[in-house]
Design a protein around this motif. Structure first.
Motif, short mmCIF file in Angstrom:
data_model
loop_
_atom_site.label_atom_id
_atom_site.label_comp_id
_atom_site.label_asym_id
_atom_site.label_seq_id
_atom_site.Cartn_x
_atom_site.Cartn_y
_atom_site.Cartn_z
N UNK A 197 90.98 78.28 77.20
CA UNK A 197 91.18 77.51 75.96
C UNK A 197 91.52 78.44 74.78
N UNK A 214 88.48 64.28 57.10
CA UNK A 214 88.94 64.90 55.86
C UNK A 214 89.77 63.95 54.99
N UNK A 257 87.61 83.30 66.85
CA UNK A 257 88.55 84.06 67.68
C UNK A 257 89.98 83.63 67.37
N UNK A 258 90.18 82.33 67.17
CA UNK A 258 91.51 81.84 66.84
C UNK A 258 91.97 82.30 65.47
N UNK A 259 91.06 82.28 64.51
CA UNK A 259 91.49 82.39 63.11
C UNK A 259 91.16 83.71 62.44
N UNK A 319 94.00 85.43 60.94
CA UNK A 319 94.89 84.59 60.13
C UNK A 319 94.59 84.78 58.64
N UNK A 320 95.56 84.45 57.83
CA UNK A 320 95.38 84.37 56.40
C UNK A 320 94.18 83.46 56.09
N UNK A 377 93.61 81.53 53.88
CA UNK A 377 94.03 80.20 53.42
C UNK A 377 94.19 79.22 54.58
N UNK A 378 94.35 79.74 55.79
CA UNK A 378 94.54 78.85 56.93
C UNK A 378 93.23 78.35 57.50
N UNK A 379 92.14 78.90 56.98
CA UNK A 379 90.84 78.50 57.51
C UNK A 379 90.32 77.28 56.76
N UNK A 424 96.35 67.21 57.45
CA UNK A 424 95.61 68.32 56.80
C UNK A 424 95.57 69.53 57.74
N UNK A 481 97.21 73.17 56.85
CA UNK A 481 96.49 74.45 56.91
C UNK A 481 97.21 75.46 57.78
N UNK A 482 97.73 74.99 58.91
CA UNK A 482 98.15 75.93 59.94
C UNK A 482 99.65 76.08 60.12
N UNK A 521 102.03 77.49 58.52
CA UNK A 521 102.66 78.80 58.33
C UNK A 521 101.97 79.89 59.14
N UNK A 522 100.93 79.51 59.87
CA UNK A 522 100.17 80.51 60.64
C UNK A 522 100.89 80.83 61.95
N UNK A 563 99.67 81.34 67.64
CA UNK A 563 98.49 81.72 68.42
C UNK A 563 97.20 81.28 67.75
N UNK A 564 97.25 81.04 66.47
CA UNK A 564 96.03 80.65 65.76
C UNK A 564 95.77 79.16 65.85
N UNK A 613 95.20 75.44 67.76
CA UNK A 613 94.57 74.92 68.97
C UNK A 613 95.68 74.41 69.89
#
Lengths: 446, 446
Positions: free
Chosen positions: A32, A147, A320-322, A325-326, A328-330, B317, B321-322, B324-325, B328-329, B331
């Motif tokens: 995954x 959200x 692990x995924x994020x 990352x920037x 801002x993507x979290x 949403x 968030x994602x 521009x990531x 791989x980041x 899901x």
């Protein structure tokens, strides 16, 4: 790619559960996450027991700071608990640029704002799915799944110990003290059960959910917290007869009319037909009311080694995924962007609006009911249902000679709590009211 | 930062709900997402109605391709439904580099693998929280919240129409046809209710959940699908007497012993004390069993404008968030990395293991029960409970003269379905069995 390196602080029940789940399901988790996740280092004062759990491949140390200082460690899991050492270590881990996963609700409910601010400044994540309702992914549901919604209220059974005790009290008709002893014998309650039975643990959890739901800082000191120690079997039985169950709920509610937020934990009558009223034993459930989605409910095990580990590992996978990352993507720690938190006040309990269950032990004389209903009417509190039963139930004092005590049970409609307190004081002062009036809040949850 | 630009294909119930929720909650959503989300363009054949919904600020076109061709559009929401046009447009949107949000379970259950492969190759996201169980964030729970777990099984009430019909049949003791008409009158069932009442819609949804749970491609054509059209009031009543409720469940189960996966939709007896058995009316609920977390349940509205919009906007949403990531980041679409899907086979229904509820209309003669239990024993099927009732219930043929028909209800323990089919054929051939044997699968869900 090399597995992401995790350091574990404290390998008790949840820690060993986390190690076990990560080991057993490592292939599936890698399928995954796209990358392995490896506990490379464990700190525990009991290094012998720690070594016995993790085997030879993992570095075991007594000093948590050795984990934080290890540059190879990407993520630190804090499972020590408590406010003091845990806080110091979490802050040090953040300062060292580590991402943190914690199950420590007490820490976050009290010091969360400081911790999240430090993490934000440093660009690291602090993940805490395991802090609320164990294995139920309620933090993710609130922060991401819902959200789109203005959250209206949340009501949750978020302490398994007290729900187990309440289920047993109802099933067996026993009083609190008896069942507590049984729960301790079975391992459902701790030797010192104070945090559970006084509602403190539930208070920590609902404080965290409240912050996420409404975009306010965590502020446990503003929560109104009552436990279940004073509950009597008689009231559970009467509630049942009226179509209700009594649950210890953590409740937080948007109150636009009062410009504030309700934040409270207390025993609560809930209609027996609601799904949450049927959550039995040590299980947890959280109901969330959103303006778009309506009512949703999340149910599962709120504690235990592997259910809690399930949430800890989900956080590890998210990080692990994020982690590269920037930021801002979290997802923001408290669902809202740090500069978008509001200081909406937590309302004092006197301003809370609920309905009530009242039980009055009264002398069986003409005019008693009339005097009581008059007081309620004078305080603008309207009555939903009345039940009269021969007394001798419950723990009231012995009636004076010549008076037959009667149990008078009243369900009210919604009222501001302050008004009910005034009415209660006046009713209590009546000479025909023979014992302290039992009052329990009631929520329809619809 | 400029709001992310969204194009909407099809503004019916869910589309207008999405527009409404985004408009009403835009401030709150921006506080969470860190960026505004704006529906900038809407395509609908009925441009007049579309214009009436969105007002003047939004571009309205009749041609969906104009939305896809617009370079300013970042995300395309597909709410047209069906397999044909929707598929073409989704594939074109992906080819144009747009992220896609869809509520189209039929499309994904049948063509999902092709769509996800194209999206992966192009580096865009296809988000589909709204495709399963409406507003309940079950896709997020399965893909992220429970990522630590080997999922063992999933069982869900994932079609509100049929659950409404079953609830009404039970409450009022009515047969299927009568309640269906009422459901249509109330708007709970469509004019052509085939997809709902025949289990196809639930089949689409459980197919998607199965793929995510077990890391296999979506393959609706392998699902075993039965609806509720043959259910009789008598069986709902008998089930009740035995402590069960009948629900239309979508079920998928890991069967390591058979090297495969069960994937099926059918009416199912569930113990009345299970939470999911108490999910009434048009509500949805999904139970997920994971090896670490144990049982979890997710409950809420599975359809309707705003509940579904809640899921669509949550996807918007996530993408905001994602988008521009680094891909791989993100899901993975089906929870597992695309190169980590397995081709574990879906088992044929004959290999499924369940227990059964049987109702036999038999002649009231000595030895009948013995002949039936002998057949079951010869097929290694053990009996859990037997109930005998005077007949004339249900829709059996009239008994031959001189014979008093009796309803014989048998609950069995678990068996391989193929074996039960053989036993059923033998029992059906007995001259004392007077009508087609009713057989309904039963799941304990524990």
């Amino acid at each position: 790619m090399k597995p992401i390196q995790v350091g574990l602080l404290g390998i008790g029940t949840v820690g060993s559960g986390t190690f076990k789940v990560l080991t057993r399901n490592q292939a599936e988790i890698r399928r995954r996450a796209g990358r392995g996740i490896e506990i490379a280092m464990v700190a525990d004062l009991d290094t012998v027991r720690a070594r016995a759990i993790v085997g030879e491949g993992v570095e075991v140390v007594a000093d948590a700071r050795a984990v934080i200082a290890n540059p190879a460690i990407d993520i630190v899991i804090e499972l020590i608990g408590g406010y003091t050492i845990a806080k110091t270590l979490v802050m040090e881990a953040i300062a060292a640029g580590k991402h943190v996963v914690t199950a420590n609700k007490a820490l976050l409910a009290v010091h969360g704002s400081e911790i999240f601010a430090a993490a934000h400044a440093k660009g690291v994540m602090v993940a805490f799915e395991a802090a609320v309702a164990g294995g139920i992914p309620i933090i993710k549901a609130l922060r991401e799944g819902l959200t789109a919604n203005r959250i209206e209220w949340i009501a949750g059974i978020i302490n398994g110990t007290t729900n187990f005790i309440l289920s047993e009290m109802r099933d067996k008709g026993l009083d609190f003290g008896v069942v507590l002893k049984e729960a301790q014998r079975l391992g459902y309650a701790e030797a010192d059960p104070t945090f559970d039975i006084e509602g403190v643990d539930a208070g920590h959890k609902v404080t965290i959910m409240s912050a996420i739901a409404f975009g306010v800082p965590v502020q446990f000191d503003k929560a109104h917290v009552e436990g279940i120690t004073k509950l009597q079997a008689a009231d559970i039985r009467y509630a049942e007869q009226l179509g209700y169950r009594i649950k210890l709920l953590g409740i937080t509610k948007r109150r636009d009319d009062a410009g504030g937020i309700e934040l409270r934990v207390h025993p609560t009558l809930v209609p027996a037909k609601r799904l949450i009223a049927n959550v039995e034993g040590a299980m947890n459930a959280v109901v969330v009311q959103g303006d778009a989605v309506g009512t949703t409910l999340y149910y599962g095990k709120g504690a235990g080694a592997e259910p809690t580990a399930s949430a800890v590992v989900a956080d590890l996978v998210d990080i692990t995924r994020l982690h590269t990352a920037d930021p801002d993507h979290r997802v923001p720690h408290l669902a809202f962007q740090p500069d978008e938190l509001h200081d909406t006040p937590i309302l004092p309990i006197a301003q809370v609006i609920t309905s009530f269950y009242l039980r009055l032990q009264v002398a069986d004389q003409t005019g008693v009911l009339s005097r009581i209903t008059t007081i309620l009417a004078e305080h603008d509190i309207s009555i939903d249902a009345v039940l009269q039963r021969p007394g001798a139930e419950g723990a009231g004092q012995v009636a004076a000679e010549g008076e037959k005590p009667t149990d008078l049970i009243i369900l009210t409609h919604e009222t501001v709590e302050g008004r009910m307190r005034e009415a209660l004081a006046k009713m209590q002062a009546l000479p025909t009211v023979l014992a302290p009036i039992v009052n329990i809040r009631k929520e329809e949850l619809n």
